[in-house]
Design a protein around this motif. Structure first.
Motif, PDB file in Angstrom:
ATOM      1  N   VAL A   1      -2.659 -16.565   5.993  1.00  0.00           N
ATOM      2  CA  VAL A   1      -3.131 -15.360   6.661  1.00  0.00           C
ATOM      3  C   VAL A   1      -2.125 -14.250   6.354  1.00  0.00           C
ATOM      4  N   VAL A   2      -2.608 -13.178   5.737  1.00  0.00           N
ATOM      5  CA  VAL A   2      -1.789 -11.988   5.493  1.00  0.00           C
ATOM      6  C   VAL A   2      -2.053 -11.034   6.647  1.00  0.00           C
ATOM      7  N   ILE A   3      -0.985 -10.492   7.225  1.00  0.00           N
ATOM      8  CA  ILE A   3      -1.121  -9.533   8.319  1.00  0.00           C
ATOM      9  C   ILE A   3      -0.343  -8.279   7.954  1.00  0.00           C
ATOM     10  N   GLY A   4      -1.056  -7.163   7.857  1.00  0.00           N
ATOM     11  CA  GLY A   4      -0.427  -5.875   7.612  1.00  0.00           C
ATOM     12  C   GLY A   4      -0.096  -5.209   8.936  1.00  0.00           C
ATOM     13  N   VAL A   5       1.139  -4.713   9.052  1.00  0.00           N
ATOM     14  CA  VAL A   5       1.586  -4.051  10.274  1.00  0.00           C
ATOM     15  C   VAL A   5       1.993  -2.622   9.925  1.00  0.00           C
ATOM     16  N   PRO A   6       1.072  -1.663  10.031  1.00  0.00           N
ATOM     17  CA  PRO A   6       1.428  -0.276   9.735  1.00  0.00           C
ATOM     18  C   PRO A   6       2.576   0.188  10.630  1.00  0.00           C
ATOM     19  N   SER A   7       3.496   0.918  10.041  1.00  0.00           N
ATOM     20  CA  SER A   7       4.641   1.427  10.780  1.00  0.00           C
ATOM     21  C   SER A   7       5.037   2.790  10.233  1.00  0.00           C
ATOM     22  N   ASN A   8       5.423   3.663  11.129  1.00  0.00           N
ATOM     23  CA  ASN A   8       5.860   5.008  10.749  1.00  0.00           C
ATOM     24  C   ASN A   8       7.383   5.117  10.843  1.00  0.00           C
ATOM     25  N   ASP A   9       8.078   3.979  10.828  1.00  0.00           N
ATOM     26  CA  ASP A   9       9.528   3.961  11.033  1.00  0.00           C
ATOM     27  C   ASP A   9      10.333   4.542   9.878  1.00  0.00           C
ATOM     28  N   PHE A  10       9.797   4.504   8.684  1.00  0.00           N
ATOM     29  CA  PHE A  10      10.586   4.877   7.511  1.00  0.00           C
ATOM     30  C   PHE A  10       9.978   6.094   6.826  1.00  0.00           C
ATOM     31  N   GLY A  11      10.651   7.207   6.930  1.00  0.00           N
ATOM     32  CA  GLY A  11      10.232   8.415   6.237  1.00  0.00           C
ATOM     33  C   GLY A  11       8.943   9.029   6.737  1.00  0.00           C
ATOM     34  N   GLY A  12       8.467   8.628   7.899  1.00  0.00           N
ATOM     35  CA  GLY A  12       7.220   9.182   8.427  1.00  0.00           C
ATOM     36  C   GLY A  12       6.048   8.958   7.482  1.00  0.00           C
ATOM     37  N   GLN A  13       6.047   7.812   6.800  1.00  0.00           N
ATOM     38  CA  GLN A  13       5.062   7.570   5.738  1.00  0.00           C
ATOM     39  C   GLN A  13       3.785   6.891   6.219  1.00  0.00           C
TER      40      GLN A  13
END
Length: 184
Positions: free
Chosen positions: A82-94
């Motif tokens: 199972v691949v789980i993508g966890v969007p995050s805005n922690d780095f460079g506001g990307q």
């Protein structure tokens, strides 16, 4: 004096959003993400499967790795990955978008159909509980330093490997780690 210093440190940690009483989960199965559609996504639902958890971002130089993550998912999901993508805005506001924008981007640009979590914090004292567990399980040096850091967890819930952003999903080392993590 020591008691005063300890109290000051506890208050400072609380002011910075950390909870000194909060401890990392004992296993990844003790963690629940919020799915990108807003529903609970308990990792306990994936007990007995290998997990590849990746903090993602839509506006990063590593964003094309979504293609390789989707390919890994397609290649190994029938064998228990199972691949789980966890969007995050922690780095460079990307990852500035909201859940629906992120989901649409992933689906239309990279044809992603693996599970996506809602945006989460992956670093610091306010990190999502999964990332607190990972820091303890894989070691502090394995904390994400940028987008597309990858954690491979065995079907038994044990840590298998941690890969920095530059390690691509189609690399030999990633493939070997995934194969080692699959259920037997």
């Amino acid at each position: 004096m020591r008691r005063v210093l300890s109290t000051v440190l506890v208050l400072l940690a609380a002011a910075m959003g950390a909870s000194p009483a909060m401890s990392a989960p004992a296993t990844p199965y003790d963690v629940t993400f919020t799915a990108i559609d807003g529903k609970p996504m308990p990792l306990a639902d994936y007990r007995g499967k290998a997990l590849l958890v990746v903090n993602t971002a839509s506006q990063c130089g590593f964003t094309p790795q979504y293609k390789g993550l989707q390919a890994l998912w397609e290649r190994y999901r029938d064998r228990g990955l199972v691949v789980i993508g966890v969007p995050s805005n922690d780095f460079g506001g990307q990852e500035p978008g909201q859940a629906e924008e992120i989901k649409q981007f992933c689906e239309t640009t990279y044809r992603v159909d693996f599970p996506l979590a809602d945006k989460a914090v992956v670093t610091g004292g306010g990190a999502h509980p999964f990332y607190q567990w990972a820091a303890g399980a894989f070691g502090a040096d394995s904390r994400p330093r940028w987008n597309f850091h990858k954690f491979v967890i065995g079907a038994d819930g044990r840590p298998v490997a941690s890969f920095p952003s530059r390690t691509t999903p189609d690399s030999d080392e990633m493939r070997k780690a995934v194969e080692a993590a699959l259920p037997r």
